[in-house]
Design a protein around this motif. Structure first.
Motif, PDB file in Angstrom:
ATOM      1  N   MET A  58       0.852  -1.176   0.000  1.00 34.50           N
ATOM      2  CA  MET A  58       0.000   0.000   0.000  1.00 34.50           C
ATOM      3  C   MET A  58       0.891   1.230   0.000  1.00 34.50           C
ATOM      4  O   MET A  58       1.795   1.347   0.809  1.00 34.50           O
ATOM      5  N   SER A  59       0.617   2.169  -0.902  1.00 34.12           N
ATOM      6  CA  SER A  59       1.397   3.397  -0.973  1.00 34.12           C
ATOM      7  C   SER A  59       1.047   4.310   0.199  1.00 34.12           C
ATOM      8  O   SER A  59       0.034   4.120   0.879  1.00 34.12           O
ATOM      9  N   ALA A  60       1.875   5.330   0.419  1.00 31.05           N
ATOM     10  CA  ALA A  60       1.614   6.288   1.495  1.00 31.05           C
ATOM     11  C   ALA A  60       0.281   6.991   1.267  1.00 31.05           C
ATOM     12  O   ALA A  60      -0.483   7.212   2.210  1.00 31.05           O
ATOM     13  N   GLU A  61      -0.002   7.326   0.000  1.00 31.74           N
ATOM     14  CA  GLU A  61      -1.268   7.987  -0.308  1.00 31.74           C
ATOM     15  C   GLU A  61      -2.450   7.064  -0.038  1.00 31.74           C
ATOM     16  O   GLU A  61      -3.454   7.467   0.541  1.00 31.74           O
ATOM     17  N   GLU A  62      -2.330   5.791  -0.435  1.00 28.64           N
ATOM     18  CA  GLU A  62      -3.406   4.826  -0.177  1.00 28.64           C
ATOM     19  C   GLU A  62      -3.604   4.624   1.315  1.00 28.64           C
ATOM     20  O   GLU A  62      -4.728   4.485   1.790  1.00 28.64           O
ATOM     21  N   SER A  63      -2.507   4.615   2.071  1.00 28.63           N
ATOM     22  CA  SER A  63      -2.593   4.462   3.522  1.00 28.63           C
ATOM     23  C   SER A  63      -3.363   5.619   4.150  1.00 28.63           C
ATOM     24  O   SER A  63      -4.150   5.425   5.073  1.00 28.63           O
ATOM     25  N   LEU A  64      -3.129   6.832   3.638  1.00 32.51           N
ATOM     26  CA  LEU A  64      -3.848   7.998   4.151  1.00 32.51           C
ATOM     27  C   LEU A  64      -5.336   7.939   3.826  1.00 32.51           C
ATOM     28  O   LEU A  64      -6.156   8.468   4.555  1.00 32.51           O
ATOM     29  N   LEU A  65      -5.678   7.301   2.728  1.00 33.86           N
ATOM     30  CA  LEU A  65      -7.074   7.199   2.318  1.00 33.86           C
ATOM     31  C   LEU A  65      -7.798   6.005   2.925  1.00 33.86           C
ATOM     32  O   LEU A  65      -9.018   5.935   2.888  1.00 33.86           O
ATOM     33  N   ALA A  66      -7.040   5.066   3.477  1.00 35.40           N
ATOM     34  CA  ALA A  66      -7.645   3.868   4.059  1.00 35.40           C
ATOM     35  C   ALA A  66      -8.496   4.243   5.268  1.00 35.40           C
ATOM     36  O   ALA A  66      -8.157   5.138   6.039  1.00 35.40           O
ATOM     37  N   ILE A  67      -9.595   3.544   5.419  1.00 38.82           N
ATOM     38  CA  ILE A  67     -10.471   3.756   6.572  1.00 38.82           C
ATOM     39  C   ILE A  67     -10.278   2.580   7.514  1.00 38.82           C
ATOM     40  O   ILE A  67     -10.382   1.419   7.108  1.00 38.82           O
ATOM     41  N   ARG A  68      -9.983   2.879   8.766  1.00 38.88           N
ATOM     42  CA  ARG A  68      -9.793   1.847   9.774  1.00 38.88           C
ATOM     43  C   ARG A  68     -11.050   1.764  10.638  1.00 38.88           C
ATOM     44  O   ARG A  68     -11.669   2.768  10.946  1.00 38.88           O
ATOM     45  N   TYR A  69     -11.370   0.554  11.028  1.00 44.05           N
ATOM     46  CA  TYR A  69     -12.619   0.243  11.732  1.00 44.05           C
ATOM     47  C   TYR A  69     -12.298  -0.101  13.179  1.00 44.05           C
ATOM     48  O   TYR A  69     -11.489  -1.003  13.436  1.00 44.05           O
ATOM     49  N   THR A  70     -12.914   0.616  14.116  1.00 41.15           N
ATOM     50  CA  THR A  70     -12.641   0.394  15.531  1.00 41.15           C
ATOM     51  C   THR A  70     -13.949   0.320  16.317  1.00 41.15           C
ATOM     52  O   THR A  70     -15.026   0.614  15.809  1.00 41.15           O
ATOM     53  N   ALA A  71     -13.810  -0.056  17.589  1.00 38.68           N
ATOM     54  CA  ALA A  71     -14.947  -0.098  18.508  1.00 38.68           C
ATOM     55  C   ALA A  71     -14.490   0.452  19.851  1.00 38.68           C
ATOM     56  O   ALA A  71     -13.357   0.200  20.273  1.00 38.68           O
ATOM     57  N   ASP A  72     -15.346   1.213  20.508  1.00 38.69           N
ATOM     58  CA  ASP A  72     -15.078   1.775  21.829  1.00 38.69           C
ATOM     59  C   ASP A  72     -16.234   1.435  22.759  1.00 38.69           C
ATOM     60  O   ASP A  72     -17.358   1.218  22.303  1.00 38.69           O
ATOM     61  N   VAL A  73     -15.940   1.424  24.068  1.00 39.57           N
ATOM     62  CA  VAL A  73     -16.971   1.074  25.047  1.00 39.57           C
ATOM     63  C   VAL A  73     -17.023   2.110  26.167  1.00 39.57           C
ATOM     64  O   VAL A  73     -15.995   2.418  26.773  1.00 39.57           O
ATOM     65  N   VAL A  74     -18.208   2.627  26.423  1.00 37.95           N
ATOM     66  CA  VAL A  74     -18.468   3.487  27.570  1.00 37.95           C
ATOM     67  C   VAL A  74     -19.078   2.590  28.640  1.00 37.95           C
ATOM     68  O   VAL A  74     -20.173   2.057  28.453  1.00 37.95           O
ATOM     69  N   VAL A  75     -18.348   2.403  29.738  1.00 37.22           N
ATOM     70  CA  VAL A  75     -18.859   1.605  30.853  1.00 37.22           C
ATOM     71  C   VAL A  75     -19.150   2.567  31.992  1.00 37.22           C
ATOM     72  O   VAL A  75     -18.250   3.257  32.472  1.00 37.22           O
ATOM     73  N   THR A  76     -20.411   2.624  32.394  1.00 32.16           N
ATOM     74  CA  THR A  76     -20.791   3.480  33.520  1.00 32.16           C
ATOM     75  C   THR A  76     -21.276   2.605  34.675  1.00 32.16           C
ATOM     76  O   THR A  76     -21.724   1.480  34.459  1.00 32.16           O
ATOM     77  N   THR A  77     -21.170   3.178  35.865  1.00 33.04           N
ATOM     78  CA  THR A  77     -21.636   2.468  37.053  1.00 33.04           C
ATOM     79  C   THR A  77     -22.978   3.033  37.501  1.00 33.04           C
ATOM     80  O   THR A  77     -23.363   4.135  37.105  1.00 33.04           O
ATOM     81  N   THR A  78     -23.625   2.296  38.357  1.00 33.52           N
ATOM     82  CA  THR A  78     -24.920   2.714  38.876  1.00 33.52           C
ATOM     83  C   THR A  78     -24.809   3.958  39.756  1.00 33.52           C
ATOM     84  O   THR A  78     -25.816   4.602  40.020  1.00 33.52           O
ATOM     85  N   ASP A  79     -23.591   4.319  40.204  1.00 38.73           N
ATOM     86  CA  ASP A  79     -23.421   5.528  41.019  1.00 38.73           C
ATOM     87  C   ASP A  79     -22.772   6.680  40.243  1.00 38.73           C
ATOM     88  O   ASP A  79     -22.253   7.620  40.831  1.00 38.73           O
ATOM     89  N   GLY A  80     -22.784   6.621  38.898  1.00 41.82           N
ATOM     90  CA  GLY A  80     -22.366   7.763  38.102  1.00 41.82           C
ATOM     91  C   GLY A  80     -20.877   7.892  37.813  1.00 41.82           C
ATOM     92  O   GLY A  80     -20.355   8.998  37.722  1.00 41.82           O
ATOM     93  N   ARG A  81     -20.204   6.787  37.644  1.00 38.60           N
ATOM     94  CA  ARG A  81     -18.783   6.815  37.273  1.00 38.60           C
ATOM     95  C   ARG A  81     -18.625   6.195  35.891  1.00 38.60           C
ATOM     96  O   ARG A  81     -19.478   5.452  35.433  1.00 38.60           O
ATOM     97  N   VAL A  82     -17.496   6.519  35.255  1.00 38.86           N
ATOM     98  CA  VAL A  82     -17.200   5.969  33.937  1.00 38.86           C
ATOM     99  C   VAL A  82     -15.795   5.377  33.962  1.00 38.86           C
ATOM    100  O   VAL A  82     -14.883   5.925  34.598  1.00 38.86           O
ATOM    101  N   LEU A  83     -15.638   4.261  33.306  1.00 35.88           N
ATOM    102  CA  LEU A  83     -14.350   3.577  33.214  1.00 35.88           C
ATOM    103  C   LEU A  83     -13.494   4.224  32.139  1.00 35.88           C
ATOM    104  O   LEU A  83     -13.911   4.338  30.986  1.00 35.88           O
ATOM    105  N   LEU A  84     -12.287   4.650  32.524  1.00 31.30           N
ATOM    106  CA  LEU A  84     -11.321   5.187  31.576  1.00 31.30           C
ATOM    107  C   LEU A  84     -10.000   4.450  31.744  1.00 31.30           C
ATOM    108  O   LEU A  84      -9.665   4.001  32.841  1.00 31.30           O
ATOM    109  N   ILE A  85      -9.279   4.332  30.643  1.00 30.09           N
ATOM    110  CA  ILE A  85      -7.947   3.735  30.685  1.00 30.09           C
ATOM    111  C   ILE A  85      -6.930   4.811  30.313  1.00 30.09           C
ATOM    112  O   ILE A  85      -7.231   5.728  29.550  1.00 30.09           O
TER     113      ILE A  85
END
Length: 141
Positions: free
Chosen positions: A1-28
């Motif tokens: 893959m050329s540098a230009e093709e790499s810049l145009l490539a779309i990468r697919y990711t997933a993220d998770v918001v984990v909240t608690t019953t007392d209003g906190r959120v998990l962060l790394i």
């Protein structure tokens, strides 16, 4: 893959918001660039043959030691702003999970630490994760 093709490539990711019953959120705390040392949501690349929901559950276990079945994760939305990641074009599907307060967490993989943060006192976040958290909390209410 050329540098230009790499810049145009779309990468697919997933993220998770984990909240608690007392209003906190998990962060790394990110152990790698970009945003090394900054706080972020658990998440990462979707592997070949994997759904984004399965990737979100896998990344949650790898980065924070929280185990959930993919079916427990509720989709929050798709985040695809062209400039959301300095590495190039990344499209993420975000999920939400609510857990009981006091659930133990343990940083792993590319996370150097994991912490439960009060939703009303979040640190500066990497990427567009503040927007993702706001959407997840709004959807959950």
């Amino acid at each position: 893959m050329s540098a230009e093709e790499s810049l145009l490539a779309i990468r697919y990711t997933a993220d998770v918001v984990v909240t608690t019953t007392d209003g906190r959120v998990l962060l790394i705390e990110r152990g790698w660039d970009p945003h090394k040392g900054q706080w972020a949501l658990p998440g990462g690349h979707v592997d070949p043959g994997e759904t984004s929901r399965a990737a979100a559950a896998r990344e949650l276990a790898e980065e924070a030691g929280v185990y959930a079945s993919p079916e427990e994760l509720v989709q929050v939305g798709v985040f695809d702003a062209p400039d959301r990641d300095p590495r190039g074009r990344y499209v993420t599907v975000a999920y939400h999970l609510t857990v009981h307060s006091g659930l133990p967490i343990e940083a792993g993989d590319d996370a150097t630490s994991a912490w439960w943060w009060p939703l009303e006192a979040l640190p500066p976040l990497a990427f567009d994760h503040a927007e993702i958290i706001a959407r997840a909390v709004g959807v959950a209410r």
